[in-house]
Design an enzyme around this catalytic site. Structure first.
Site, PDB file in Angstrom:
ATOM      1  N   GLY A  33       0.804  -1.204   0.000  1.00 22.89           N
ATOM      2  CA  GLY A  33       0.000   0.000   0.000  1.00 22.89           C
ATOM      3  C   GLY A  33       0.838   1.254   0.000  1.00 22.89           C
ATOM      4  N   GLY A  50       3.750   1.588  -1.721  1.00 21.31           N
ATOM      5  CA  GLY A  50       4.338   1.793  -3.037  1.00 21.31           C
ATOM      6  C   GLY A  50       5.077   0.569  -3.529  1.00 21.31           C
ATOM      7  N   VAL A  76       8.569  -1.417  -4.720  1.00 20.13           N
ATOM      8  CA  VAL A  76      10.006  -1.470  -4.449  1.00 20.13           C
ATOM      9  C   VAL A  76      10.692  -2.136  -5.625  1.00 20.13           C
ATOM     10  CG1 VAL A  76      11.805  -2.263  -2.883  1.00 20.13           C
ATOM     11  CG2 VAL A  76       9.566  -1.646  -1.979  1.00 20.13           C
ATOM     12  N   ASP A 110       6.396  -0.310  13.585  1.00 23.13           N
ATOM     13  CA  ASP A 110       5.793  -1.252  12.627  1.00 23.13           C
ATOM     14  C   ASP A 110       6.721  -2.444  12.423  1.00 23.13           C
ATOM     15  OD1 ASP A 110       3.858  -2.201  10.867  1.00 23.13           O
ATOM     16  OD2 ASP A 110       4.756  -1.210   9.133  1.00 23.13           O
TER      17      ASP A 110
END
Length: 716
Positions: free
Chosen positions: A414, A416, A418, A532
């Site tokens: 979500g 982006g 890589v 996170d």
């Protein structure tokens, strides 16, 4: 002939064939009959052929009288039998975490000597009867996590020896009566959270001088002001008032002083310290002038301009001259701005509309000359930035090299895409594309990304450079070759072969991640919190050394205006999600079942992260503990136990309570490492300490790292 007579006598009196069970045993058999399901056979040795129930599972006797009845967490499904009230010497009842339903029978409160009634974690319902006040010896009343409703019975105040009152997570309604302070003077724990109590908070709660730990009144509908008397509670007591309808200033006395805002969030009407919302002043400005400071004196609009001119001694002609000068100045500034804006827009029209990959904005970079590069420090946040900005003196490539390089998609999320990017000289980088469009807050992005770029530690992925434009935002990192810890532990769909990690490598990874977190928490410029942490965000280097990644990524994505469908620190608890949403399974080429770790993010979050606004370093300790459990057991953070599911923390606690052997808990791939049992058990103890439900009871990452280092120096 004699044998025949005896046989006929026994036939006429069948009760003579069995021993006579006493009255208490019959009362307990009545309870057994009210249980519809006993899947673990907890009541299997309750037999009517015994003389007394004292040898039965869960029963404790004293002088052949039943004093304790304890069968927790055995999935008993049924009703509470009224016959329990006939056990006149009963002191303790513990039936927590079963599947009991229905109301509390009034007969239960005939056991006047009852000292503890522990029934939390069932499905009991109905109101709490006033007869509870007859239990004058009661010390522990734990009824949380049920479906009780109705009002708070004031008869509880007759239980003057009560030390624990836990009614949290039910459906109680109505106001709380006064009487806590003068009656429950021995109370040490009070939890009324997650109900629907309303009205004001009784001020006499502040007189409970024996309280310890947390007084939890959160997630109710209490209104009005916070009683200043709550400050009279012992200073070590944490008062949780979050998510109510309280209003007014927060009293600054005693136990209420020096509390962070986390104890008061979710009450929009509260004001004053420690919140950032100041309380309105008694002489606040009228509502028709909301832009004025709160201490601005009221004005009469008709004479304000006259007073201003008079006070400064300006004549009418001087005022007119000043106004004309201002108008001319504004016009000149507008013309200059219009000229520069047209140059920038002209540049934008010259962009290569057919660009691919990272190529958007290249021509703009070369042709837009309205603002020179050395003037970038004075640019507005709305002005585009068209250059690759290195964050490391060793960066030896420029934007042109990056855009010409070969790029391969490593993954999508979500946040982006890589890419793995290989430059002409062979240097390999990981480039994250944050998205297109959105708010253009370049200065804020620049400050944040440059702070992250200063972090240097062997266990943290290094951010080397970044690129910003209206259409593109790129983050350039070192490329880490061996993928994520999630893949190394569980594999992924499409993998041709899977080589499990040996214990020595797992311990090495544990130590490295701990060191990286210690650096973030204690030695980074701002003592950061990752927020996170999960196996997907732990990458493995050439020699399987761990590198923590994605630090600060969520905030950068939000600033950059991407499409942050990222998992935030406010995800709904797992119980609010459907099973098919929590576990997305696929099958790898070797037939193994693989769970999508993207669907498991909430299981790595500390419980308090769902209701506390300000991040704490203990938010990182909890997921680190979950990751340790995952590495030791080889299981996902959600464990299938029969037809039901539980998170790995609950599962490991269940295994400990049931005294499972280490071989039942350990990852099957680690059976060859059982000679390292002492190290494995040591790591398991560290993990269990990290996942403690109370953040205050969790160790710091420094202590965690030191404990892991003592396990085996040779693995480094």
């Amino acid at each position: 002939m004699i044998s025949l007579v005896l046989f006929l006598l026994l036939l006429c009196n069948p009760s003579a064939l069995v021993s006579s069970l006493n009255g208490e045993g019959n009362a307990l058999l009545s309870f057994k009959q009210s249980i519809y399901s006993d899947p673990e056979g907890s009541l299997s040795n309750w037999n009517s052929s015994d003389e007394t129930p004292c040898s039965w599972n869960g029963i404790t006797c004293k002088e052949q009288r039943v004093v304790s009845f304890s069968i927790p967490k055995k999935k008993l499904y049924g009703l509470l039998s009224p016959s329990l009230g006939s056990l006149s010497d009963l002191r303790h009842v513990n039936l927590r975490n079963n599947k009991l339903f229905g109301a509390l029978p009034l007969e239960l409160f005939q056991a006047r000597g009852l000292q503890s009634l522990v029934l939390y974690g069932n499905s009991l319902s109905g109101s709490l009867p006033n007869e509870i006040g007859k239990l004058s010896y009661l010390q522990t009343l734990a009824l949380s996590q049920n479906s009780f409703n109705g009002s708070f019975p004031s008869s509880i105040f007759q239980c003057k020896r009560l030390r624990t009152l836990d009614l949290g997570e039910n459906n109680f309604t109505g106001p709380l009566p006064s009487g806590f302070g003068p009656n429950l003077f021995s109370l040490e724990k009070l939890d009324l959270s997650f109900n629907r109590f309303n009205g004001s908070i009784p001020g006499d709660i502040g007189n409970l001088s024996s309280l310890q730990g947390t007084v939890d009144l959160s997630h109710n509908m209490f209104s009005g002001s916070i009683p200043a008397s709550l400050g009279n509670l012992p200073e070590k007591v944490y008062i949780d008032l979050t998510y109510n309808n309280l209003s007014g200033p927060i009293p600054q006395n005693g136990a209420l002083m020096n509390r962070g805002p986390t104890a008061f969030i979710g009450n929009p009407g509260l004001c004053g310290p420690p919140l950032k919302d100041p309380c309105s002043d008694a002489v606040a400005s009228p509502s028709s002038y909301p832009f004025l400071p709160s201490n601005y004196p009221p004005q009469n609009p008709d004479d304000s301009s006259r007073k201003s001119a008079k006070s400064r001694g300006l004549s009418k002609s001087a005022v007119i001259a000043i106004v004309i000068g201002d108008v001319i100045g504004i016009c000149l500034v507008g013309l200059l701005f219009s000229y520069c804006y047209s140059r920038v827009c002209a540049c934008g029209k010259d962009k290569d509309e057919n660009g691919y990959g990272f190529d958007k904005g290249r021509k703009a970079k070369k042709e837009c000359l309205c603002f020179r590069k050395d003037e970038s420090e004075t640019l507005s946040e709305n002005v585009e930035q068209y250059d690759l900005v290195p964050l490391d003196s060793q960066v030896a490539f420029d934007l042109d090299e990056l855009l010409k390089a070969s790029a391969f998609v490593l993954g999508k999320s979500g946040i982006g895409i890589v890419y793995k990017v290989v430059l002409e000289g062979g240097l390999t980088l990981a480039v994250r594309r944050l998205g297109e469009g959105g708010s253009q807050r370049f200065k804020e992005f620049q400050t944040e990304v440059e702070a992250i770029g200063k972090l240097r530690h062997p266990n943290i992925v290094t951010l080397r450079a970044y690129y910003w434009s209206v259409d593109e935002k790129l983050l350039i990192y070192d490329y880490i070759p061996n993928g994520s810890l999630a893949t190394a532990l569980h594999g992924k769909a499409g993998m041709i072969s899977f080589t499990p990690l040996p214990w020595s490598v797992r311990l090495k990874i544990m130590k490295g991640v701990a060191k990286g977190l210690v650096y973030l928490h204690e030695f980074s410029p701002k003592k950061y919190v990752h927020g996170d942490l999960k196996p997907n965000n732990i990458l493995l280097g050439q020699n399987m050394e761990p590198r923590i990644s994605d630090f600060g990524l969520g905030r950068l994505a939000n600033i950059a205006g991407g499409s942050p469908t990222l998992q935030s620190n406010r995800m709904a608890p797992a119980s609010d999600q459907k099973p098919q949403e929590r576990q997305q399974k696929s099958t790898s080429s070797d037939g193994a079942t693989v769970v999508s770790s993207a669907s498991l993010g909430s299981y790595y979050q500390a419980p308090e992260a769902l209701k506390v606004v300000k991040p704490s370093q203990k938010w990182d300790v909890y997921p680190f503990g979950v990751i340790l459990l995952e590495m030791i057991t080889g299981r996902y953070p959600i464990v299938q136990v029969g037809p039901s599911e539980m998170n790995i923390v609950q599962w490991i606690q269940l295994c400990i309570e049931e005294k499972k052997p280490l071989s039942d808990v350990l990852d099957p791939y680690l059976t060859e490492d059982l000679d390292k049992e002492e190290e494995i058990i040591g790591a398991l103890k560290v993990a269990i300490a990290c996942v403690h439900g109370s953040p205050e009871r969790r160790p710091t990452m420094r202590h965690v790292s030191e404990a892991l280092e003592r396990l085996a120096i040779s693995t480094d």
